[in-house]
Enzyme design. Structure first.
Site, PDB file in Angstrom:
ATOM      1  N   THR A 164       0.862  -1.177   0.000  1.00  0.00           N
ATOM      2  CA  THR A 164       0.000   0.000   0.000  1.00  0.00           C
ATOM      3  C   THR A 164       0.894   1.221   0.000  1.00  0.00           C
ATOM      4  O   THR A 164       2.037   1.154   0.437  1.00  0.00           O
ATOM      5  CB  THR A 164      -0.873   0.027   1.278  1.00  0.00           C
ATOM      6  N   VAL A 193     -11.635  -6.668  -1.916  1.00  0.00           N
ATOM      7  CA  VAL A 193     -11.362  -5.302  -1.474  1.00  0.00           C
ATOM      8  C   VAL A 193     -10.806  -5.373  -0.061  1.00  0.00           C
ATOM      9  O   VAL A 193     -11.354  -6.072   0.799  1.00  0.00           O
ATOM     10  CB  VAL A 193     -12.640  -4.439  -1.503  1.00  0.00           C
ATOM     11  N   ASP A 195      -8.683  -3.023   3.238  1.00  0.00           N
ATOM     12  CA  ASP A 195      -9.028  -1.921   4.145  1.00  0.00           C
ATOM     13  C   ASP A 195      -8.844  -0.546   3.536  1.00  0.00           C
ATOM     14  O   ASP A 195      -9.467   0.425   3.974  1.00  0.00           O
ATOM     15  CB  ASP A 195      -8.182  -2.016   5.411  1.00  0.00           C
ATOM     16  N   THR A 214      -1.220   0.319   6.383  1.00  0.00           N
ATOM     17  CA  THR A 214      -0.657  -0.614   5.414  1.00  0.00           C
ATOM     18  C   THR A 214      -0.447  -1.967   6.078  1.00  0.00           C
ATOM     19  O   THR A 214       0.031  -2.051   7.212  1.00  0.00           O
ATOM     20  CB  THR A 214       0.681  -0.111   4.845  1.00  0.00           C
ATOM     21  N   GLY A 215      -0.824  -3.029   5.371  1.00  0.00           N
ATOM     22  CA  GLY A 215      -0.686  -4.372   5.900  1.00  0.00           C
ATOM     23  C   GLY A 215      -1.742  -5.255   5.264  1.00  0.00           C
ATOM     24  O   GLY A 215      -2.375  -4.884   4.276  1.00  0.00           O
TER      25      GLY A 215
END
Length: 297
Positions: A164, A193, A195, A214-215
């Site tokens: 991300t 989809v 987060d 991010t993750g």
């Protein structure tokens, strides 16, 4: 009492870089980009305009798992997600599962500015972006590229590569904004989809804090991670650093990892992570810019 800096800015290029790989190109890019963003804020650009521009540049670089660095899903085509939020106006926009858009973040900005909606997804988002004249990828076979640090073999395994990009900013007027964009998981199921476009999960901004996460998105959605930080600060009067740590600890308990960048109304910047590392950069008025991949920023 500390004086609020005139501006503050943080960027991330994704959590989970792999130790032992060369991220010098990423570090140079983040170093140049954080300086460009600082110049924008010094010149009086708004927080929301700055974060959109920063994420556009992260997308088109192809160095990260977003924009040009996105990869095909299991059905053989690229779908991207993005979100932006203007904390001062309490407005947000996002797009999800959009195909072959050069700058997904500008699609999210158009949703925020040009519609009464917050999220548009799939074919409807494709049509909306086309109506707005947003640039599309004309030659996907030659446009997309593997991001720095991702090897071809990793796109074909069960441990899917992911990533991300994001930006958070506080401008001279104290306004906060956040923006996030992703190409999602390599080889993900079509229509998946994460987060990033979910306001409150991967992206949040209000008058008190701006957050970009991010993750692995499923775990950040379970934690409603970005808003969870804002809620801790608002209702429990928790400092930003402690709130961010609490949220990442909850994500770890669910079985996930990753990181985030955040700025509060006092110009405090945090960039914690519980993965191997996180590609990030930050700067605030009166302090030098910082860039890091494997050490806390």
């Amino acid at each position: 009492m500390t004086t609020r800096p005139d501006y503050a800015l943080a960027l991330h290029g994704g959590a989970g870089p792999k130790p032992g790989r060369d991220y010098s190109e990423v570090e140079r890019h983040l170093s140049d980009l954080i300086c460009e963003g600082e110049a924008m804020l010094k010149a009086g650009h708004s927080a929301v305009d700055t974060v959109e521009h920063m994420v556009r540049e992260l997308e088109v670089s192809g160095l990260y798992v977003a924009g040009r660095g996105s990869a095909q899903n299991a059905a053989g085509f690229v779908e991207t997600d993005a979100a932006i939020m203007d904390g001062a106006a309490m407005k947000a926009g996002s797009i999800a599962a959009v195909r072959n858009l050069v700058n997904p973040i500008s699609g999210a900005r158009a949703v925020m500015d040009k519609t009464p909606h917050i999220m548009i997804a799939g074919e409807g988002a494709d049509r909306f972006c086309a109506e707005r004249g947003l640039e599309t990828v004309k030659d996907p076979a030659n446009w997309y590229r593997l991001p720095v640090g991702v090897e071809e073999v990793e796109t074909k395994t069960d441990e899917l590569a992911h990533g991300t990009v994001g930006a958070v900013a506080m401008d001279k007027s104290g306004r906060l904004a956040a923006a996030t964009s992703t190409g999602g998981l390599f080889g993900k199921r079509a229509g998946r989809v994460g987060d990033t476009p979910i306001i409150g999960a991967g992206t949040w901004a209000d008058s008190g804090v701006a957050v970009s996460c991010t993750g692995l998105g499923e775990y950040f959605m379970l934690a409603n991670a970005a808003y969870d930080i804002a809620a801790q600060m608002k209702y429990a009067k928790c400092p930003l650093g402690a709130a961010a740590s609490n949220t990442l600890n909850a994500i770890a308990q669910y079985g996930g990892d990753g990181g985030l960048i955040a700025i509060d109304a006092e110009g405090t910047i945090v960039a914690p992570y519980n993965s191997h590392g996180m590609k990030c950069a930050s700067v605030k008025a009166g302090e030098p810019a910082k860039v890091s991949v494997f050490s806390p920023n």
